[in-house]
Scaffold this motif. Sequence first.
Motif, short mmCIF file in Angstrom:
data_model
loop_
_atom_site.label_atom_id
_atom_site.label_comp_id
_atom_site.label_asym_id
_atom_site.label_seq_id
_atom_site.Cartn_x
_atom_site.Cartn_y
_atom_site.Cartn_z
N LYS A 1 0.84 -1.21 0.00
CA LYS A 1 0.00 0.00 0.00
C LYS A 1 0.87 1.25 0.00
O LYS A 1 1.74 1.40 0.84
CB LYS A 1 -0.89 0.04 1.25
CG LYS A 1 -1.99 -0.97 1.24
CD LYS A 1 -3.09 -0.52 0.34
CE LYS A 1 -4.38 -1.23 0.69
NZ LYS A 1 -5.46 -0.82 -0.17
N GLY A 2 0.61 2.13 -0.95
CA GLY A 2 1.22 3.44 -0.99
C GLY A 2 0.20 4.48 -0.55
O GLY A 2 -0.86 4.14 -0.02
N GLN A 3 0.50 5.75 -0.79
CA GLN A 3 -0.45 6.81 -0.45
C GLN A 3 -1.60 6.88 -1.44
O GLN A 3 -2.74 7.17 -1.07
CB GLN A 3 0.26 8.15 -0.36
CG GLN A 3 1.23 8.22 0.78
CD GLN A 3 1.92 9.57 0.88
OE1 GLN A 3 1.75 10.45 0.03
NE2 GLN A 3 2.70 9.74 1.93
N LYS A 4 -1.31 6.62 -2.73
CA LYS A 4 -2.33 6.69 -3.77
C LYS A 4 -2.56 5.36 -4.47
O LYS A 4 -3.55 5.19 -5.17
CB LYS A 4 -1.92 7.70 -4.85
CG LYS A 4 -1.73 9.11 -4.35
CD LYS A 4 -1.22 10.00 -5.46
CE LYS A 4 -2.39 10.67 -6.11
NZ LYS A 4 -2.03 11.80 -6.95
N THR A 5 -1.62 4.44 -4.32
CA THR A 5 -1.67 3.19 -5.08
C THR A 5 -1.50 1.98 -4.17
O THR A 5 -1.07 2.10 -3.03
CB THR A 5 -0.54 3.15 -6.13
OG1 THR A 5 0.72 3.23 -5.47
CG2 THR A 5 -0.68 4.27 -7.15
N ALA A 6 -1.85 0.84 -4.73
CA ALA A 6 -1.57 -0.46 -4.12
C ALA A 6 -0.95 -1.33 -5.20
O ALA A 6 -1.21 -1.13 -6.40
CB ALA A 6 -2.85 -1.09 -3.58
N ILE A 7 -0.15 -2.29 -4.80
CA ILE A 7 0.52 -3.19 -5.73
C ILE A 7 0.19 -4.61 -5.30
O ILE A 7 0.33 -4.96 -4.13
CB ILE A 7 2.04 -2.94 -5.74
CG1 ILE A 7 2.31 -1.51 -6.22
CG2 ILE A 7 2.75 -3.96 -6.63
CD1 ILE A 7 3.75 -1.07 -6.07
#
Length: 179
Positions: A3-9
Amino acid sequence: MLKGQKTAIRSLEEDDIDALYKWYNDQEVNLWSSGAWPLNTLLSKDEIAAKFLDGSPDTYRYAILDENDLLIGTIGFKELNIPGQSATLFIVVGNKTYWGKGYGTDALITFARFLFTQWNFHRISLDTWDENIRAIKAYERVGFKIEGRQRKARFVLGNYHDVILMGLLRDEFLALHGK
């Protein structure tokens, strides 16, 4: 899932193939992701599925999702060098409505943090072509530095272009973005 601030991988799934097929056969996406226009080849859905789901043993590919879990691109690494603790990154934001809005930068930061802290990489690298200024600026925001240039190494739209080689060390990344 990362989890990032705007994205997920996350891992790529069979349901992703239709979007990947559209992006990897799109002139504009290919032009900016690799300078590969005209395309070397147009890939079928079966070829896309084989490349992205079955893959090769030395290439790791993942999906980039937005805040609503919509697939917007792919990210991954290849050329894994275990003794050198390094690899080469690649990223494609295939959904053009997300271009220029920080999603690629966020995905790169999230993925780089994973590679540096979980895979214990010492260094990651990537490359692009000289007219892909938007990508170069995004890579620099993540912390990548220009390390070299391969003169006239890519043929794009009837002209030869330089390849820009960029690298990032774990200590540099952690100093910029923390753990």
